[in-house]
Motif scaffolding. Structure first.
Motif, short mmCIF file in Angstrom:
data_model
loop_
_atom_site.label_atom_id
_atom_site.label_comp_id
_atom_site.label_asym_id
_atom_site.label_seq_id
_atom_site.Cartn_x
_atom_site.Cartn_y
_atom_site.Cartn_z
N TYR A 61 0.92 -1.16 0.09
CA TYR A 61 0.00 0.10 0.00
C TYR A 61 1.11 1.14 -0.07
CZ TYR A 61 -4.44 2.47 0.98
OH TYR A 61 -5.45 3.36 1.07
N GLN A 62 2.29 1.19 -0.57
CA GLN A 62 3.03 2.33 -0.79
C GLN A 62 3.47 2.33 -2.22
OE1 GLN A 62 3.37 4.57 1.52
NE2 GLN A 62 3.87 3.42 3.48
N THR A 63 3.49 3.58 -2.79
CA THR A 63 4.19 3.56 -4.15
C THR A 63 5.63 3.29 -3.85
OG1 THR A 63 4.65 6.08 -3.99
CG2 THR A 63 2.46 5.41 -5.15
N VAL A 64 6.36 3.03 -5.14
CA VAL A 64 7.54 2.69 -5.06
C VAL A 64 8.65 4.02 -4.65
CG1 VAL A 64 7.56 0.54 -6.32
CG2 VAL A 64 8.07 2.62 -7.72
N TRP A 65 7.96 5.14 -5.18
CA TRP A 65 8.72 6.53 -4.73
C TRP A 65 8.29 6.99 -3.60
CZ3 TRP A 65 5.61 5.73 -9.57
CH2 TRP A 65 4.30 6.39 -9.28
N ALA A 66 7.58 6.39 -2.54
CA ALA A 66 7.11 7.25 -1.38
C ALA A 66 8.10 7.52 -0.63
CB ALA A 66 6.20 6.16 -0.66
N ARG A 67 8.26 8.94 -0.18
CA ARG A 67 9.10 9.33 0.66
C ARG A 67 8.90 10.41 1.63
NH1 ARG A 67 12.10 11.74 -4.79
NH2 ARG A 67 10.83 13.58 -5.12
N GLN A 68 7.66 10.94 1.52
CA GLN A 68 7.20 12.27 2.36
C GLN A 68 6.12 11.74 3.19
OE1 GLN A 68 9.00 14.84 2.60
NE2 GLN A 68 10.07 14.85 0.70
N PRO A 69 6.44 11.45 4.84
CA PRO A 69 5.41 10.51 5.47
C PRO A 69 4.24 11.65 5.59
CG PRO A 69 7.45 10.22 6.26
CD PRO A 69 7.91 11.21 5.21
N GLY A 70 2.95 11.13 5.64
CA GLY A 70 1.84 12.05 6.07
C GLY A 70 0.35 11.63 5.54
N SER A 71 0.43 10.65 4.72
CA SER A 71 -0.96 10.32 4.31
C SER A 71 -1.57 9.16 4.98
CB SER A 71 -0.93 9.84 2.93
OG SER A 71 -0.79 10.89 1.90
N VAL A 72 -2.93 9.16 5.11
CA VAL A 72 -3.55 8.07 5.87
C VAL A 72 -4.11 7.06 4.74
CG1 VAL A 72 -4.08 9.30 7.78
CG2 VAL A 72 -5.76 9.42 6.00
N ALA A 73 -3.93 7.45 3.48
CA ALA A 73 -4.22 6.63 2.31
C ALA A 73 -3.37 6.81 1.16
CB ALA A 73 -5.62 6.99 1.76
N ALA A 74 -3.29 5.82 0.43
CA ALA A 74 -2.11 5.67 -0.69
C ALA A 74 -2.77 6.56 -2.16
CB ALA A 74 -1.83 4.38 -1.15
N PRO A 75 -1.82 7.17 -2.77
CA PRO A 75 -2.28 7.44 -4.09
C PRO A 75 -2.39 6.63 -5.02
CG PRO A 75 0.21 8.22 -3.57
CD PRO A 75 -0.56 7.50 -2.40
N THR A 76 -3.46 5.87 -5.11
CA THR A 76 -3.48 4.55 -5.70
C THR A 76 -3.20 4.52 -7.13
OG1 THR A 76 -6.07 4.93 -5.80
CG2 THR A 76 -5.19 3.77 -3.90
N ALA A 77 -3.36 5.45 -7.79
CA ALA A 77 -2.89 5.44 -9.31
C ALA A 77 -1.65 5.14 -9.39
CB ALA A 77 -3.39 6.73 -10.01
N GLY A 78 -0.74 5.36 -8.54
CA GLY A 78 0.67 5.23 -8.45
C GLY A 78 1.05 3.77 -7.95
#
Length: 390
Positions: A209-226
């Motif tokens: 439930y993380q994109t492979v480029w996730a690096r800035q903590p702060g969301s409670v849901a994933a940007p699912t298109a990524g």
């Protein structure tokens, strides 16, 4: 904030929430991601046609010089479990046993979902949260949290309920802990990645439930298109002359909630913090200068770029935005969109409809159902190419 030139009218179905409804069989809701991710199916939408591809085909479908803009937010382990402590408890009393939650506290079990920070500090911080069961958690209550295995943490993470939160129906919690760790480190130990309620599988890993480029903590849901992208696909895109740029938008639950009012124009979107950095603005301007196309990977990116261009031209931007995009919106930056198949009556469907038209969107959803596409967060998606309108 609403931003559409269309007047509200009972005769205009684009502005009626019920007009964004559709029936989704439960078996079409994806419970786990495809492996590898870029093998997910992709419905490619052109002006007068569509075709069925896979996300690994993206370098062949896009053009050299196009720019993909990505949301680099990272989902935090925002789901916490704890117990309400007795009000007459001695605050200096030792913690309960380290193995398992005492039976005496079972009736006081509480689940907390972090939504957004109100105030951050070195030894304490304040968050807006949802709680369950909500009726039992009152102002002044103190909650002690446990790790996912039911053990007390060395940090002795606790929170006191400061206030009710009318905007969400939740609570305002002030967290406290011992030791030198920052709150993000404590969360990594005690929290779990929150998954949408429609995902019931116990086979999902936190990294799914993380994109492979996730690096800035702060969301409670994933940007699912990524979630459709792999490192290999990013490399192939770069080799094909299709660069990437980044924004950050910290996703809250409000984005995904169904629109419950009768008329679209009466809905108010919950605000979310975002940042469009100068480097991304420069990359977009360079893309436009060479005749390339700006493709937003996800509705969060689309909203971020359009927020940063509300003055008429794209500028670096940072702050909270409640921009609500629906049919009639005049797009300023985004030309194409990669997106998933969304919940009925959601603001996300309305945003996509503003690009290609509501009826065509509903027709494409029916086509996807007929072709057995997978829906929602771990499902398949679509690429809307520039000028694929109506």
């Amino acid at each position: 904030m609403l931003d559409s030139p269309l007047a509200d009218s009972e005769l205009n179905p684009d502005l009626l929430t019920a007009a964004y409804d559709y029936r989704l069989p439960p078996e079409r809701i994806a419970q786990t991601p495809v492996e590898p991710r870029d093998q997910a199916r992709m419905l490619v939408v052109r002006r007068n046609s569509h075709e069925h591809r896979r996300f690994c085909d993206l370098p062949d479908v896009l053009q050299p010089g196009d720019l993909l803009v990505l949301n680099d937010t990272k989902v935090i382990p925002a789901r916490l479990f704890g117990t309400r402590l007795p009000r007459d408890r001695d605050p200096q009393a030792s913690s309960p046993p380290s193995q398992g939650i005492p039976a005496a506290t079972a009736q006081g079990k509480v689940e907390v979902l972090l939504l957004e920070p109100v105030q951050a500090g070195i030894r304490e911080c304040i968050w807006r949260v949802l709680v369950k069961p909500g009726k039992r958690v009152k102002v002044g209550d103190r909650i002690q949290f446990w790790d996912p295995q039911g053990s007390v943490l060395p940090y002795r993470l606790e929170a006191i309920v400061q206030a009710m939160d009318a905007s969400t129906g939740g609570r305002i919690l002030q967290f406290e802990w011992v030791g030198e760790a920052v709150f993000e480190t404590v969360l990594e130990q005690v929290g779990r990645i929150p998954l949408p309620p429609y995902i019931q599988s116990d086979q999902v890993r936190p990294q799914d439930y993380q994109t492979v480029w996730a690096r800035q903590p702060g969301s409670v849901a994933a940007p699912t298109a990524g979630l459709h992208f792999t490192e290999a696909l990013l490399d192939q895109l770069a080799q094909a002359g299709i660069p990437t740029a980044y924004i950050t938008l910290n996703i809250g639950l409000g984005t995904f909630r169904p629109v419950e009012v009768e008329r679209v124009t009466e809905h108010r979107l919950h605000s979310e913090w975002l940042k469009v950095p100068v480097e991304t603005v420069e990359a977009i301007q360079a893309t436009q200068a060479r005749g390339g196309r700006v493709i937003a990977v996800g509705t969060t990116v689309a909203r971020s770029l359009e927020t940063a261009a509300k003055t008429g031209s794209l500028q670096p931007w940072q702050g909270n935005s409640d921009l609500f995009i629906y049919p009639g919106y005049i797009w300023r930056v985004v030309q194409g969109l990669i997106t998933n198949f969304h919940l009925p009556r959601s603001s996300l469907m309305m945003l996509v409809a503003s690009l290609i038209g509501r009826q065509r969107l509903l027709d494409l959803y029916q086509e996807a159902l007929a072709q057995e596409y997978r829906f929602y967060s771990f499902g398949d998606g679509m690429l809307i190419l520039p000028q694929a309108d109506k």
